[in-house]
Write a protein that holds these residues in place. Structure first.
Motif, PDB file in Angstrom:
ATOM      1  N   LEU A  21       1.426  -1.167   0.423  1.00  0.00           N
ATOM      2  CA  LEU A  21       0.326   0.037  -0.333  1.00  0.00           C
ATOM      3  C   LEU A  21       0.705   1.433  -0.545  1.00  0.00           C
ATOM      4  O   LEU A  21       0.047   2.438  -0.686  1.00  0.00           O
ATOM      5  CB  LEU A  21      -0.400   0.080   1.306  1.00  0.00           C
ATOM      6  N   SER A  22       1.757   1.389   0.968  1.00  0.00           N
ATOM      7  CA  SER A  22       2.896   2.438   1.002  1.00  0.00           C
ATOM      8  C   SER A  22       3.163   2.716  -0.474  1.00  0.00           C
ATOM      9  O   SER A  22       2.955   3.488  -0.522  1.00  0.00           O
ATOM     10  CB  SER A  22       3.955   2.489   1.988  1.00  0.00           C
ATOM     11  N   LEU A  25       0.630   4.006  -2.930  1.00  0.00           N
ATOM     12  CA  LEU A  25       0.103   5.328  -2.372  1.00  0.00           C
ATOM     13  C   LEU A  25       1.374   6.792  -2.358  1.00  0.00           C
ATOM     14  O   LEU A  25       1.156   7.756  -2.894  1.00  0.00           O
ATOM     15  CB  LEU A  25       0.326   5.394  -1.359  1.00  0.00           C
ATOM     16  N   THR A  28       1.408   7.193  -6.999  1.00  0.00           N
ATOM     17  CA  THR A  28       0.141   7.906  -7.142  1.00  0.00           C
ATOM     18  C   THR A  28      -0.218   9.210  -6.526  1.00  0.00           C
ATOM     19  O   THR A  28      -0.497  10.274  -7.431  1.00  0.00           O
ATOM     20  CB  THR A  28      -1.290   7.004  -6.597  1.00  0.00           C
ATOM     21  N   THR A  29       0.945   9.794  -5.321  1.00  0.00           N
ATOM     22  CA  THR A  29       0.396  10.843  -5.295  1.00  0.00           C
ATOM     23  C   THR A  29       1.703  12.016  -5.550  1.00  0.00           C
ATOM     24  O   THR A  29       1.191  12.594  -6.041  1.00  0.00           O
ATOM     25  CB  THR A  29       1.065  11.065  -3.254  1.00  0.00           C
ATOM     26  N   LEU A  64      -0.292  12.383   2.486  1.00  0.00           N
ATOM     27  CA  LEU A  64      -0.282  11.565   1.783  1.00  0.00           C
ATOM     28  C   LEU A  64       0.707  10.527   1.979  1.00  0.00           C
ATOM     29  O   LEU A  64       1.246   9.317   2.268  1.00  0.00           O
ATOM     30  CB  LEU A  64      -1.231  11.483   0.450  1.00  0.00           C
ATOM     31  N   SER A  68       2.243   6.693   3.494  1.00  0.00           N
ATOM     32  CA  SER A  68       3.383   6.403   3.631  1.00  0.00           C
ATOM     33  C   SER A  68       4.005   5.776   4.339  1.00  0.00           C
ATOM     34  O   SER A  68       4.237   5.062   4.136  1.00  0.00           O
ATOM     35  CB  SER A  68       4.013   6.632   1.995  1.00  0.00           C
TER      36      SER A  68
END
Length: 211
Positions: A21-22, A25, A28-29, A64, A68
């Motif tokens: 997930l990190s 994320l 994507t950020t 975000l 992360s």
């Protein structure tokens, strides 16, 4: 003999999944924030610009990025528990935690000040903390070579060689004559993102191998 009490498998899997997930994320950020900031250049501008004070993207990027970092900390706990007898995985876990902590402190309390040069006192702590963050993740990959016993060992070795080559290329093309606090090169965006995204890929694949 276990160093710590056994963790339930379900909780351990959740912590390991935090690594995936990190990675997703953070990448994507960076991509979305870069597209939202008018006139931003992915190739020639640092990723730190997106979290700089006064920019339109900082209110979104900061929380975000901190999230992360917290996910990496959770992943580090999962890595520590996943191989209680493997000293190299313990080192990987500690270095992952160091990477996340240095990155979070830097982006939250000592972000890049765009109006000041890189060698100014305003940006010096940002450069030092980000260097320590990068050093931690580089060393984490190095220890992963010894920690893993499968194909990922060779992937980690390839990552190390890749980062060494990328660092040499970055120093050779910099405008600062090998000065750490000198100005960025015109390809800083490409150089940083190649390293950042390669790191996220490594993080995701390490999580997958542990699962």
């Amino acid at each position: 003999m276990h160093l710590l009490p056994e963790m339930p498998n379900s909780l351990q899997r959740i912590l390991i999944l935090c690594g995936i997930l990190s990675g997703v994320l953070l990448a994507t950020t960076d991509l979305v924030a870069g597209l939202l900031k008018p006139g931003y250049r992915f190739d020639s501008q640092s990723a730190s610009v997106l979290s700089a004070p006064g920019t339109s993207t900082r209110p979104y990027v900061l929380p975000l990025n901190l999230l992360s970092g917290l996910l990496v900390l959770a992943f580090a706990v999962g890595v520590w528990w996943s191989n209680d007898q493997n000293w190299a995985f313990k080192a990987v876990a500690i270095l992952l935690a160091g990477n996340a902590l240095f990155q979070m402190v830097s982006v939250a309390f000592f972000p890049m000040v765009l109006e000041e040069p890189m060698d100014s006192p305003a940006n010096r702590l940002n450069v030092i903390l980000m260097f320590l963050s990068v050093l931690c993740f580089f060393l984490a990959i190095c220890f992963a070579i010894f920690a893993n016993q499968n194909w990922f060992r060779y992937f980690s070795l390839g990552e190390v060689l890749f980062f060494v080559g990328l660092t040499i290329f970055g120093l050779a093309t910099a405008k600062s004559d090998f000065t750490v606090f000198g100005p960025h090169s015109e390809m800083v965006g490409i150089q940083e993102r190649t390293m950042i995204y390669s790191w996220q890929i490594w993080l995701i694949l390490q999580a997958i191998t542990l699962l």
